[in-house]
Enzyme design. Structure first.
Site, PDB file in Angstrom:
ATOM      1  N   ASP A  16      -3.569  -0.002  -0.464  1.00 14.19           N
ATOM      2  CA  ASP A  16      -4.706   0.357  -1.134  1.00 14.19           C
ATOM      3  C   ASP A  16      -5.238   1.668  -1.029  1.00 14.19           C
ATOM      4  OD1 ASP A  16      -6.293  -0.711  -3.075  1.00 14.19           O
ATOM      5  OD2 ASP A  16      -7.662  -1.507  -1.448  1.00 14.19           O
ATOM      6  N   TRP A  21      -7.924   7.807  -4.363  1.00 16.59           N
ATOM      7  CA  TRP A  21      -7.441   9.452  -3.941  1.00 16.59           C
ATOM      8  C   TRP A  21      -7.501  10.139  -5.210  1.00 16.59           C
ATOM      9  CZ3 TRP A  21      -3.452  12.370  -5.283  1.00 16.59           C
ATOM     10  CH2 TRP A  21      -2.915  13.235  -4.346  1.00 16.59           C
ATOM     11  N   HIS A  33      -0.770   6.850  -7.776  1.00 20.13           N
ATOM     12  CA  HIS A  33       0.315   5.834  -7.223  1.00 20.13           C
ATOM     13  C   HIS A  33       1.458   6.657  -7.176  1.00 20.13           C
ATOM     14  CE1 HIS A  33      -2.187   2.614  -8.566  1.00 20.13           C
ATOM     15  NE2 HIS A  33      -2.080   2.761  -9.663  1.00 20.13           N
ATOM     16  N   SER A  61       0.220  -7.034  -6.993  1.00 26.78           N
ATOM     17  CA  SER A  61      -0.261  -8.637  -6.703  1.00 26.78           C
ATOM     18  C   SER A  61      -0.315  -9.017  -8.006  1.00 26.78           C
ATOM     19  CB  SER A  61      -1.759  -8.617  -6.424  1.00 26.78           C
ATOM     20  OG  SER A  61      -2.626  -8.094  -7.315  1.00 26.78           O
ATOM     21  N   GLU A  63      -2.722 -10.454  -9.511  1.00 30.52           N
ATOM     22  CA  GLU A  63      -3.876 -10.141 -10.194  1.00 30.52           C
ATOM     23  C   GLU A  63      -3.883  -8.732 -10.817  1.00 30.52           C
ATOM     24  OE1 GLU A  63      -3.636 -11.518  -7.054  1.00 30.52           O
ATOM     25  OE2 GLU A  63      -4.601 -13.638  -7.814  1.00 30.52           O
ATOM     26  N   LEU A 127      16.461  -2.198   9.501  1.00 27.84           N
ATOM     27  CA  LEU A 127      15.015  -2.505   8.885  1.00 27.84           C
ATOM     28  C   LEU A 127      15.400  -3.479   7.827  1.00 27.84           C
ATOM     29  CD1 LEU A 127      11.888  -2.040   8.978  1.00 27.84           C
ATOM     30  CD2 LEU A 127      12.274  -0.328   7.013  1.00 27.84           C
ATOM     31  N   ARG A 184      -4.425  -2.876   6.480  1.00 24.91           N
ATOM     32  CA  ARG A 184      -4.876  -2.634   4.989  1.00 24.91           C
ATOM     33  C   ARG A 184      -5.567  -1.153   4.974  1.00 24.91           C
ATOM     34  NH1 ARG A 184      -7.377  -6.241   0.346  1.00 24.91           N
ATOM     35  NH2 ARG A 184      -7.543  -4.437  -1.237  1.00 24.91           N
ATOM     36  N   ILE A 191      -8.205  -9.621   2.286  1.00 22.63           N
ATOM     37  CA  ILE A 191      -6.658  -9.997   2.266  1.00 22.63           C
ATOM     38  C   ILE A 191      -6.474 -10.038   0.782  1.00 22.63           C
ATOM     39  CG2 ILE A 191      -5.006 -11.928   2.799  1.00 22.63           C
ATOM     40  CD1 ILE A 191      -6.329 -10.461   5.348  1.00 22.63           C
ATOM     41  N   GLU A 203      -2.217 -10.160  13.857  1.00 22.43           N
ATOM     42  CA  GLU A 203      -3.260  -9.355  14.212  1.00 22.43           C
ATOM     43  C   GLU A 203      -3.720  -8.385  13.107  1.00 22.43           C
ATOM     44  OE1 GLU A 203      -5.031  -9.198  17.063  1.00 22.43           O
ATOM     45  OE2 GLU A 203      -3.788 -10.530  17.954  1.00 22.43           O
TER      46      GLU A 203
HETATM   47  C1  IPE Z   1      -4.197  -5.551  -3.309  1.00 19.01           C
HETATM   48  O1  IPE Z   1      -5.205  -4.393  -3.851  1.00 19.01           O
HETATM   49  C2  IPE Z   1      -2.846  -5.518  -3.800  1.00 19.01           C
HETATM   50  C3  IPE Z   1      -2.141  -4.347  -3.617  1.00 19.01           C
HETATM   51  C4  IPE Z   1      -2.400  -3.505  -2.754  1.00 19.01           C
HETATM   52  C5  IPE Z   1      -0.965  -4.371  -4.330  1.00 19.01           C
HETATM   53  P1  IPE Z   1      -6.128  -4.392  -4.916  1.00 19.01           P
HETATM   54  O2  IPE Z   1      -6.585  -3.367  -4.999  1.00 19.01           O
HETATM   55  O3  IPE Z   1      -5.462  -4.944  -6.024  1.00 19.01           O
HETATM   56  O4  IPE Z   1      -7.307  -5.361  -4.383  1.00 19.01           O
HETATM   57  P2  IPE Z   1      -8.714  -5.564  -4.732  1.00 19.01           P
HETATM   58  O5  IPE Z   1      -8.945  -5.917  -6.071  1.00 19.01           O
HETATM   59  O6  IPE Z   1      -9.525  -4.435  -4.151  1.00 19.01           O
HETATM   60  O7  IPE Z   1      -8.943  -6.908  -3.854  1.00 19.01           O
HETATM   61  C1  IPE Z   2      -3.172   0.197  -4.609  1.00 19.97           C
HETATM   62  O1  IPE Z   2      -4.243   1.156  -4.825  1.00 19.97           O
HETATM   63  C2  IPE Z   2      -1.878  -0.001  -5.312  1.00 19.97           C
HETATM   64  C3  IPE Z   2      -1.902  -1.086  -6.236  1.00 19.97           C
HETATM   65  C4  IPE Z   2      -2.890  -2.261  -6.182  1.00 19.97           C
HETATM   66  C5  IPE Z   2      -1.068  -1.238  -7.367  1.00 19.97           C
HETATM   67  P1  IPE Z   2      -5.410   0.728  -6.051  1.00 19.97           P
HETATM   68  O2  IPE Z   2      -4.679   1.039  -7.240  1.00 19.97           O
HETATM   69  O3  IPE Z   2      -5.782  -0.607  -5.826  1.00 19.97           O
HETATM   70  O4  IPE Z   2      -6.275   1.826  -5.365  1.00 19.97           O
HETATM   71  P2  IPE Z   2      -7.823   1.723  -5.463  1.00 19.97           P
HETATM   72  O5  IPE Z   2      -8.061   0.564  -4.717  1.00 19.97           O
HETATM   73  O6  IPE Z   2      -8.194   1.495  -6.938  1.00 19.97           O
HETATM   74  O7  IPE Z   2      -8.405   3.111  -5.109  1.00 19.97           O
HETATM   75 MG    MG Z   3      -7.258  -1.319  -4.818  1.00 20.05          MG
END
Ligand code: IPE
Ligand code: IPE
Ligand code: MG
Length: 241
Positions: A16, A21, A33, A61, A63, A127, A184, A191, A203
């Protein structure tokens, strides 16, 4: 039972912070990304070097489908490129690539590259790289319940025989042991619908580092931290008993 000071067999990572960044640098989120993909490469290498058996990476995800279509498209394209560019590397390093999630929702071109990579690496003994793509844990659990209900209805499964073990065989992760360590990045302490059933005794390790800034040393630090922990699984540790 895993004793402390042992390496984790299975590490799962919620990658995440890519968007933040990029924003910090005045760049579009997709640049974050792109940078995040470089971290994926580093961390796979580090996982191999550390002799980790399974690395599960949360890449997208269920979502995340809610995000603007331009961002979703860019992510799907990056994942596809990653699979194409890294195929030889995965083969050379004996990495076996698998994936969990609602595959049918992915663009056909990405599904094809996933299948190709899985097929090419299926006999590899190094792996296991498990990519969670279009993945949601509640959906996974509900789908497991549906499959079980169907089998009971058809008389192929006896209700008395449904154990925790049986249940886990209906999840996407059926062939994998539960994660020992969940990391994370980005400072979020949640989560986000990841492996809810599988992390009962995992853990947890949270770091404020954003995913594109996460280095091999950060993974080593997380592993070192894991090794200091005493896992009791509800029982007593050796010195307490
Ligand atoms: C969780 O991150 C999903 C991935 C890292 C792929 P999100 O950025 O989508 O999660 P929330 O919205 O902060 O909970
Ligand atoms: C994680 O980074 C990658 C995915 C969820 C696809 P984010 O895109 O959620 O980055 P932030 O959380 O908005 O910084
Ligand atoms: Mg995020």
């Amino acid at each position: 039972m895993l004793k402390s000071s042992q390496n984790p067999r299975h590490i799962a990572i919620i990658m995440d912070g890519n968007g933040r960044w990029a924003r910090k640098r005045g760049l579009p989120r997709t640049e974050g990304h792109k940078e995040g993909i470089k971290t994926v490469e580093r961390i796979i290498e580090a996982g191999i070097e550390q002799g980790i058996e399974i690395l599960t990476l949360y890449a997208f995800s269920l979502e995340n489908w809610k995000r603007p279509s331009t961002e979703v498209r860019a992510l799907m394209q990056l994942l596809r490129e990653f699979l194409i560019e890294k195929r030889e590397f995965l083969k050379k390093e004996r990495v076996k690539l698998i994936s969990i999630g609602e595959r049918k929702r992915l663009p056909m071109s990405l599904q094809r590259e996933l299948e190709k990579t899985e097929e090419l690496t299926k006999d590899n003994k190094g792996l296991i790289l498990n990519i969670a793509l279009s993945y949601g844990s509640r959906r996974e659990i509900v789908n497991a319940v549906k499959k079980i209900a169907q089998e009971v209805k058809e008389g192929r499964l006896n209700i008395e025989r449904i154990s925790e073990r049986t249940f886990s065989h209906y999840l996407y992760t059926k062939t994998l042991p539960d994660p020992d360590l969940l990391i994370r990045t980005s400072g979020e302490l949640r989560i986000s619908n990841f492996l809810l059933y599988q992390i009962s005794y995992t853990e947890l390790y949270f770091t404020p580092k954003l995913w594109p800034d996460f280095q091999k040393e950060d993974l080593l630090e997380a592993i070192a931290n894991f090794k200091k922990r005493k896992r009791r699984f509800g029982g007593l540790s050796e010195e307490d008993s």
